[in-house]
Design a protein around this motif. Structure first.
Motif, PDB file in Angstrom:
ATOM      1  N   ALA A   1       1.156  -0.654   0.290  1.00  0.00           N
ATOM      2  CA  ALA A   1      -0.223   0.224   0.439  1.00  0.00           C
ATOM      3  C   ALA A   1       1.099   1.226   0.211  1.00  0.00           C
ATOM      4  O   ALA A   1       1.561   1.807   1.193  1.00  0.00           O
ATOM      5  CB  ALA A   1      -0.769  -0.010   1.378  1.00  0.00           C
ATOM      6  N   TYR A   2       1.481   1.503  -1.427  1.00  0.00           N
ATOM      7  CA  TYR A   2       2.439   2.213  -1.600  1.00  0.00           C
ATOM      8  C   TYR A   2       1.566   4.112  -2.210  1.00  0.00           C
ATOM      9  O   TYR A   2       0.777   3.962  -3.349  1.00  0.00           O
ATOM     10  CB  TYR A   2       3.554   1.824  -1.374  1.00  0.00           C
ATOM     11  CG  TYR A   2       3.702   1.373  -2.887  1.00  0.00           C
ATOM     12  CD1 TYR A   2       3.704   2.481  -4.343  1.00  0.00           C
ATOM     13  CD2 TYR A   2       3.630  -0.053  -3.039  1.00  0.00           C
ATOM     14  CE1 TYR A   2       4.170   1.530  -5.272  1.00  0.00           C
ATOM     15  CE2 TYR A   2       3.678  -0.329  -4.622  1.00  0.00           C
ATOM     16  CZ  TYR A   2       3.916   0.644  -5.684  1.00  0.00           C
ATOM     17  OH  TYR A   2       4.172  -0.733  -6.765  1.00  0.00           O
ATOM     18  N   VAL A   3       3.062   4.556  -2.063  1.00  0.00           N
ATOM     19  CA  VAL A   3       2.990   5.888  -3.039  1.00  0.00           C
ATOM     20  C   VAL A   3       4.472   6.180  -3.663  1.00  0.00           C
ATOM     21  O   VAL A   3       5.583   6.286  -3.211  1.00  0.00           O
ATOM     22  CB  VAL A   3       2.177   7.256  -2.796  1.00  0.00           C
ATOM     23  CG1 VAL A   3       1.701   8.670  -3.526  1.00  0.00           C
ATOM     24  CG2 VAL A   3       1.141   7.129  -2.232  1.00  0.00           C
ATOM     25  N   ALA A   4       3.597   6.554  -4.614  1.00  0.00           N
ATOM     26  CA  ALA A   4       5.856   6.509  -5.174  1.00  0.00           C
ATOM     27  C   ALA A   4       5.411   7.411  -6.449  1.00  0.00           C
ATOM     28  O   ALA A   4       4.922   7.709  -7.299  1.00  0.00           O
ATOM     29  CB  ALA A   4       5.921   5.456  -6.512  1.00  0.00           C
ATOM     30  N   VAL A   5       6.504   7.921  -6.685  1.00  0.00           N
ATOM     31  CA  VAL A   5       6.917   9.834  -7.485  1.00  0.00           C
ATOM     32  C   VAL A   5       7.733   9.016  -8.704  1.00  0.00           C
ATOM     33  O   VAL A   5       8.911   8.899  -8.067  1.00  0.00           O
ATOM     34  CB  VAL A   5       6.754  10.779  -6.705  1.00  0.00           C
ATOM     35  CG1 VAL A   5       7.014  12.067  -7.353  1.00  0.00           C
ATOM     36  CG2 VAL A   5       5.711  10.637  -6.039  1.00  0.00           C
ATOM     37  N   ASP A   6       7.921   9.073  -9.413  1.00  0.00           N
ATOM     38  CA  ASP A   6       8.943   8.967 -10.875  1.00  0.00           C
ATOM     39  C   ASP A   6       9.158  10.825 -11.543  1.00  0.00           C
ATOM     40  O   ASP A   6       8.512  10.990 -11.766  1.00  0.00           O
ATOM     41  CB  ASP A   6       8.975   7.905 -11.478  1.00  0.00           C
ATOM     42  CG  ASP A   6       7.843   6.664 -11.011  1.00  0.00           C
ATOM     43  OD1 ASP A   6       8.645   5.820 -10.250  1.00  0.00           O
ATOM     44  OD2 ASP A   6       7.374   5.612 -11.572  1.00  0.00           O
ATOM     45  N   ALA A   7      11.036   9.962 -11.055  1.00  0.00           N
ATOM     46  CA  ALA A   7      11.431  11.497 -11.947  1.00  0.00           C
ATOM     47  C   ALA A   7      11.906  11.343 -13.137  1.00  0.00           C
ATOM     48  O   ALA A   7      13.833  11.666 -12.808  1.00  0.00           O
ATOM     49  CB  ALA A   7      11.398  12.280 -10.773  1.00  0.00           C
ATOM     50  N   PRO A   8      11.721  11.310 -13.815  1.00  0.00           N
ATOM     51  CA  PRO A   8      13.098  11.412 -15.269  1.00  0.00           C
ATOM     52  C   PRO A   8      14.135  12.712 -15.043  1.00  0.00           C
ATOM     53  O   PRO A   8      13.421  13.688 -15.048  1.00  0.00           O
ATOM     54  CB  PRO A   8      12.681  10.926 -16.600  1.00  0.00           C
ATOM     55  CG  PRO A   8      11.328  11.473 -16.268  1.00  0.00           C
ATOM     56  CD  PRO A   8      10.471  11.206 -14.852  1.00  0.00           C
ATOM     57  N   ASN A   9      15.209  12.454 -15.784  1.00  0.00           N
ATOM     58  CA  ASN A   9      16.177  13.636 -16.190  1.00  0.00           C
ATOM     59  C   ASN A   9      16.012  14.284 -14.683  1.00  0.00           C
ATOM     60  O   ASN A   9      16.257  15.259 -14.302  1.00  0.00           O
ATOM     61  CB  ASN A   9      15.430  14.071 -17.298  1.00  0.00           C
ATOM     62  CG  ASN A   9      15.240  13.017 -18.587  1.00  0.00           C
ATOM     63  OD1 ASN A   9      16.203  13.027 -18.742  1.00  0.00           O
ATOM     64  ND2 ASN A   9      14.660  13.421 -18.897  1.00  0.00           N
ATOM     65  N   ALA A  10      15.952  13.679 -13.025  1.00  0.00           N
ATOM     66  CA  ALA A  10      15.764  14.499 -11.732  1.00  0.00           C
ATOM     67  C   ALA A  10      17.487  15.267 -11.927  1.00  0.00           C
ATOM     68  O   ALA A  10      17.216  16.282 -11.169  1.00  0.00           O
ATOM     69  CB  ALA A  10      15.341  13.466 -11.076  1.00  0.00           C
ATOM     70  N   PHE A  11      18.162  14.584 -12.526  1.00  0.00           N
ATOM     71  CA  PHE A  11      20.037  14.633 -11.791  1.00  0.00           C
ATOM     72  C   PHE A  11      20.530  15.838 -13.119  1.00  0.00           C
ATOM     73  O   PHE A  11      21.551  15.339 -13.611  1.00  0.00           O
ATOM     74  CB  PHE A  11      20.737  14.488 -11.478  1.00  0.00           C
ATOM     75  CG  PHE A  11      20.052  13.544 -10.134  1.00  0.00           C
ATOM     76  CD1 PHE A  11      19.813  14.479  -9.413  1.00  0.00           C
ATOM     77  CD2 PHE A  11      19.683  12.177  -9.785  1.00  0.00           C
ATOM     78  CE1 PHE A  11      19.393  13.885  -7.896  1.00  0.00           C
ATOM     79  CE2 PHE A  11      19.471  11.647  -8.920  1.00  0.00           C
ATOM     80  CZ  PHE A  11      18.548  12.737  -7.739  1.00  0.00           C
ATOM     81  N   GLY A  12      19.391  16.094 -13.970  1.00  0.00           N
ATOM     82  CA  GLY A  12      20.499  15.556 -15.840  1.00  0.00           C
ATOM     83  C   GLY A  12      19.819  14.374 -16.857  1.00  0.00           C
ATOM     84  O   GLY A  12      19.500  13.981 -16.049  1.00  0.00           O
ATOM     85  N   ALA A  13      19.853  15.571 -18.420  1.00  0.00           N
ATOM     86  CA  ALA A  13      20.124  14.239 -19.279  1.00  0.00           C
ATOM     87  C   ALA A  13      20.434  13.092 -19.014  1.00  0.00           C
ATOM     88  O   ALA A  13      21.244  12.725 -18.851  1.00  0.00           O
ATOM     89  CB  ALA A  13      19.842  14.654 -20.408  1.00  0.00           C
ATOM     90  N   GLY A  14      19.258  11.706 -19.027  1.00  0.00           N
ATOM     91  CA  GLY A  14      19.947  10.547 -19.221  1.00  0.00           C
ATOM     92  C   GLY A  14      20.199   9.610 -17.438  1.00  0.00           C
ATOM     93  O   GLY A  14      20.841   8.740 -17.037  1.00  0.00           O
ATOM     94  N   THR A  15      19.231  10.861 -16.362  1.00  0.00           N
ATOM     95  CA  THR A  15      19.099  10.537 -14.866  1.00  0.00           C
ATOM     96  C   THR A  15      18.072  10.354 -15.227  1.00  0.00           C
ATOM     97  O   THR A  15      16.588  10.720 -15.500  1.00  0.00           O
ATOM     98  CB  THR A  15      19.555  11.399 -14.049  1.00  0.00           C
ATOM     99  OG1 THR A  15      18.924  12.774 -14.307  1.00  0.00           O
ATOM    100  CG2 THR A  15      21.255  11.561 -14.257  1.00  0.00           C
ATOM    101  N   ALA A  16      17.567   9.223 -13.195  1.00  0.00           N
ATOM    102  CA  ALA A  16      16.368   9.149 -12.873  1.00  0.00           C
ATOM    103  C   ALA A  16      16.263   8.816 -11.488  1.00  0.00           C
ATOM    104  O   ALA A  16      17.619   8.479 -10.934  1.00  0.00           O
ATOM    105  CB  ALA A  16      15.833   7.682 -13.485  1.00  0.00           C
ATOM    106  N   LEU A  17      14.902   9.485 -10.411  1.00  0.00           N
ATOM    107  CA  LEU A  17      14.782   9.135  -9.675  1.00  0.00           C
ATOM    108  C   LEU A  17      13.285   8.611  -9.509  1.00  0.00           C
ATOM    109  O   LEU A  17      12.642   9.073  -9.474  1.00  0.00           O
ATOM    110  CB  LEU A  17      14.977  10.515  -9.294  1.00  0.00           C
ATOM    111  CG  LEU A  17      14.532  10.239  -7.552  1.00  0.00           C
ATOM    112  CD1 LEU A  17      15.335   9.739  -6.209  1.00  0.00           C
ATOM    113  CD2 LEU A  17      14.933  11.999  -6.719  1.00  0.00           C
ATOM    114  N   SER A  18      13.502   7.949  -8.575  1.00  0.00           N
ATOM    115  CA  SER A  18      12.283   6.950  -8.082  1.00  0.00           C
ATOM    116  C   SER A  18      11.398   6.942  -6.107  1.00  0.00           C
ATOM    117  O   SER A  18      13.398   6.988  -5.748  1.00  0.00           O
ATOM    118  CB  SER A  18      11.580   5.428  -8.634  1.00  0.00           C
ATOM    119  OG  SER A  18      10.487   4.925  -8.194  1.00  0.00           O
TER     120      SER A  18
END
Length: 449
Positions: free
Chosen positions: A106-123
């Motif tokens: 039972a969760y909530v998640a947020v995906d952030a592509p390019n969070a630290f610039g092109a070619g990066t991601a944060l979830s």
């Protein structure tokens, strides 16, 4: 005969009508999916001490998963209903088999592509969720087992440039309830709990193509545990450090994997609060090399080696603790067998596996097995000779599995079988069951919708 009749009845009740919706997940909006797995397993010549020599068990696991996704936000919930039938008080039924109607995610998640610039991601993920990290030997949701491991807390996944990825967690592992035998035999309902009496934190970081095409990985996890009201513990405080390198299989090429894990910290010698506190020094090593043939059904053959330390005499505790790791992919099934895990074992092995077509896959392995320390109990059997006079050879294990899609992506059959030819230790140790060689068989049918 009673097992066959019950299986037939549960199969009829468990099989849903097939609808129009496919099993794939939409990119946006709401999705509902699930599965029902029915397993009948039987064993003769039980290797674990204290249980029926021969036994049978029916496991029924129902999973319902709901997910809503809008842009970068995901909200999900998942229910596991895990039950067992045909058991009596001599059957090794635990919370590994029974955990009725539990919300494991039972969760909530947020995906952030390019969070630290092109070619990066944060979830980022928060709530209650399952975990499969790295090699899964320390943190996993073992799919063969009837129940699963669930955690409450925070997770962060980071992808950086250059093939660098990391997963970091701070979680409270779920305590599956109820856990007394009477309640388990009756499949009673009780909500699982989590608390700061047991915490797990750490992470794994990896980099692709570090040595040629091979991925390199480093990991660190801390498990802290203390007594809770009515639940004494051994007050584990374990720091687990690991390193792994792996090259994935590819047709016409060699592949390999090597992982080394060292564990230190402290643990009480027993559950009593006055029990002596022991320093921990334990280790685990896995190594394998394989080759995939390019012709025909592309069989893959590999030579493997696993060693998990045991606890010898002295003031240092040496038995390796696999934390929340899986066992099926490396060693053997859980369930009624559950005799071989990642503790006090030394075993080379050879494995042959193949995927002849998209409907079928199979493997077979052979392992001779020894105790890493002859004075500790062998792996997860509970069989022990503190004098060491029963030797160190546990026996020969042959393990095989076949899976077949009766209806592609909808209805899958699986057969697992293990033969353990017991060696001197499992025959002669003072508390070894006098039950002959172990023969285990499970048949599985899974409906996905």
């Amino acid at each position: 005969m009673r097992g066959a009749v019950t299986v037939a009845c549960l199969l009829f009740a468990a099989t849903p009508a097939f609808g129009q919706a496919g099993p794939g997940k939409p990119d946006e909006g709401f999705d509902l999916s699930g599965s029902i797995r029915l397993r009948y397993e039987t064993i003769d010549g039980q290797a674990r001490t204290g249980f029926n020599s021969s036994d049978e068990l029916i496991n029924l696991r129902t999973i319902l998963t709901a997910q809503y996704r809008h842009g970068p936000v995901r909200i999900a919930a998942e229910l596991y209903d895990s039950r067992a039938y045909l058991a009596d008080r001599g059957t090794p039924v635990t919370t590994g088999e029974v955990n009725a109607a539990e919300l494991v995610q039972a969760y909530v998640a947020v995906d952030a592509p390019n969070a630290f610039g092109a070619g990066t991601a944060l979830s980022l993920q928060g709530g209650r969720f399952l975990l499969n990290i790295g090699s899964r030997r320390l943190v996993a949701a073992d799919d063969y087992r009837n129940t699963t491991n669930s955690y409450t807390g925070l997770r962060a996944d980071i992808a950086a440039r250059g093939g660098v990825r990391g997963t970091f967690i701070y979680v409270l592992p779920q305590v599956r309830l109820p856990d007394d035998l009477t309640s388990l035999l009756d499949n009673r309902l009780k909500v699982d709990r989590e608390s700061f009496d047991q915490i797990l934190w750490g992470g794994t970081i990896s980099r692709a193509k570090t040595i040629g095409p091979a991925l390199a990985e480093l990991s660190f996890y801390h498990l802290g545990e203390r007594d809770a009201p009515g639940r004494p513990s051994r007050d584990r405080s374990l720091n687990t450090v690991g390193a792994r390198i792996v090259r994935d299989p590819k047709a016409g090429a060699f592949d390999y994997e090597a992982e080394a894990i060292y564990q230190l910290g402290h643990i009480r010698s027993g559950l009593a609060s006055a029990a002596a506190m022991l320093d921990v020094s334990a280790s685990f090593v896995h190594a394998e090399i394989g080759y995939t043939f390019a012709q025909g059904w592309k069989p893959h053959v590999s030579i493997e080696f696993d060693r998990a330390s045991g606890d010898g005499p002295g003031r240092t505790y040496g038995r390796f603790d696999t934390l929340f790791g899986m066992r099926r992919a490396d060693l053997a099934p859980a369930g009624l067998y559950n005799a071989v895990g990642r503790a006090n074992i030394l075993t080379p092995g050879i494995r042959l596996e193949a995927v002849p077509n998209k409907a079928i896959d199979w493997f077979v392995t052979y392992r001779p097995m020894w105790l890493a320390d002859r004075t500790d109990s062998f792996s997860t059997t509970g069989v022990r000779d503190v004098t060491g006079r029963s030797g160190s050879f546990a026996g020969h294990q042959v393990d095989a599995r076949v899976r077949y899609w009766l209806i592609q992506d909808r209805l899958r059959a699986e057969i697992d079988g293990v033969w353990l030819a017991k060696g001197r230790f499992l025959r002669d140790a003072p508390n070894a069951p006098k039950s002959g060689d172990t023969k285990y068989l499970s048949t599985n049918l899974t409906v996905s919708f």
